[in-house]
Design an enzyme around this catalytic site. Structure first.
Site, short mmCIF file in Angstrom:
data_model
loop_
_atom_site.label_atom_id
_atom_site.label_comp_id
_atom_site.label_asym_id
_atom_site.label_seq_id
_atom_site.Cartn_x
_atom_site.Cartn_y
_atom_site.Cartn_z
N ASN A 9 0.87 -1.18 0.00
CA ASN A 9 0.00 0.00 0.00
C ASN A 9 0.91 1.23 0.00
OD1 ASN A 9 -1.81 2.05 0.53
ND2 ASN A 9 -2.18 1.45 2.66
N LYS A 11 0.19 4.29 -0.32
CA LYS A 11 -0.41 5.52 0.23
C LYS A 11 -0.14 6.69 -0.73
CE LYS A 11 0.01 3.44 4.72
NZ LYS A 11 0.13 3.59 6.17
N HIS A 95 -9.40 1.83 5.09
CA HIS A 95 -8.11 1.94 5.78
C HIS A 95 -8.26 2.92 6.94
CE1 HIS A 95 -3.95 2.96 6.60
NE2 HIS A 95 -3.62 1.83 5.98
N GLU A 97 -6.53 5.25 7.96
CA GLU A 97 -6.25 6.66 7.64
C GLU A 97 -7.47 7.31 7.00
OE1 GLU A 97 -2.65 5.84 5.50
OE2 GLU A 97 -1.69 5.32 7.40
N GLU A 167 -5.37 -4.32 10.97
CA GLU A 167 -4.27 -3.38 11.14
C GLU A 167 -4.47 -2.56 12.41
OE1 GLU A 167 -2.31 -2.29 7.13
OE2 GLU A 167 -4.08 -1.08 7.35
N GLY A 173 2.86 2.43 10.77
CA GLY A 173 3.86 3.47 10.56
C GLY A 173 4.62 3.86 11.82
N SER A 213 3.55 -1.95 10.43
CA SER A 213 5.01 -2.03 10.62
C SER A 213 5.60 -3.40 10.29
CB SER A 213 5.40 -1.59 12.03
OG SER A 213 5.08 -0.23 12.22
P1 PGA Z 1 3.02 0.40 7.66
O1 PGA Z 1 1.54 0.67 7.04
O2 PGA Z 1 3.48 -0.90 7.10
O3 PGA Z 1 3.84 1.57 7.19
O4 PGA Z 1 2.86 0.36 9.13
C1 PGA Z 1 0.63 -0.36 6.91
C2 PGA Z 1 -0.67 0.17 6.37
O5 PGA Z 1 -1.11 1.24 6.78
O6 PGA Z 1 -1.30 -0.46 5.51
#
Ligand code: PGA
Length: 251
Positions: A9, A11, A95, A97, A167, A173, A213
């Protein structure tokens, strides 16, 4: 056996030329991989160019979001029809976010999930609790609500073909991954919800990805867990080298 799925992903990252450069490398480094399904989800602006590169490869393409209507006066939105037309087979939906910054509710997410199926896109439905919810011991309750409301009204066939991504928000992140045991516990719980909503057979079929992560050092311990069927990766999917290592975790 469910085929594991490893999703990148991106983003809001990469211009068209950066995306093409990435894909040209990845195509070579993973061309022999057949026992794991590979999916990248670039920003909308790079989908057309990336599809031209990946069309004859083992890399599948997905979108990071969609709108539920198929066309019309919805300035700034992208429809499932358009996403399908540009070469995608998957779409990430809900997601954290998007839930956090764009106030997407379970109801909106459910509408998007259903809209994806109309054009035969496979939705990747994301669920996850905040740190506060985990500390307050309501994580399981929150996840159950997100799963039930996200899947509301789907047919049995849709429920078994959708992909769920767990998640935990506190692990996205942050470099702070959920332990493999913690992740397994929640994945197993999600499968139990599935069993209650549908059947054991459908619960066994659905792929549940872990995200938060994931990196080349922790991937194999996570993927060894019986209810983890792949990963949804942000940061570590942005470099072809580290994403390749994740795809090859089983070696
Ligand atoms: P990350 O993001 O691997 O940077 O933690 C995962 C995600 O938000 O899909």
């Amino acid at each position: 056996m469910k085929k594991p799925l490893m999703v990148g992903n991106w983003k809001m990252n990469k211009t068209v030329s950066e995306a093409i450069e990435f894909v040209k490398i990845l195509k070579n480094t993973i061309s022999d991989v057949t026992d794991i399904e590979i999916l990248i989800c670039p920003p909308f602006t790079a989908l057309y160019a990336v599809n031209n590169e990946t069309r004859d490869s083992n890399i599948n393409l997905g979108a990071q979001n969609l709108f539920w209507e198929s066309n019309g006066a919805f300035t700034g939105e992208i429809s499932p029809t358009m996403i399908k037309d540009i070469g995608c087979s998957y779409a990430i939906i809900g997601h954290s976010e998007r839930r956090q910054y764009f106030t997407e509710t379970n109801k909106i997410i459910n509408k998007k999930t259903k809209a994806a199926f109309v054009t035969t896109l496979t939705p990747i439905l994301c669920v996850g609790e905040t740190l506060k919810e985990r500390e307050d011991n309501v994580a399981f309750k929150v996840i159950e609500k997100q799963v039930r409301e996200g899947l509301f009204g789907l047919t049995l066939e849709q429920a078994s073909s959708i992909v769920i991504a767990y998640e935990p928000i506190w692990a996205i992140g942050t470099g702070e991954t959920s332990s493999p045991e913690q992740a397994q516990e929640m994945h197993c719980f999600i499968r139990k919800i599935y069993e209650k909503m549908y059947s054991k057979n459908i619960a066994d079929k659905v792929r549940i990805l872990y995200g938060g992560s994931i990196n080349p050092n922790n991937v194999s311990d996570l993927m060894k867990k019986p209810d983890i069927n792949g990963g949804l990766v942000g940061g570590a999917s942005l470099e072809a080298e580290s994403f390749t290592k994740l795809i090859r975790y089983f070696k």
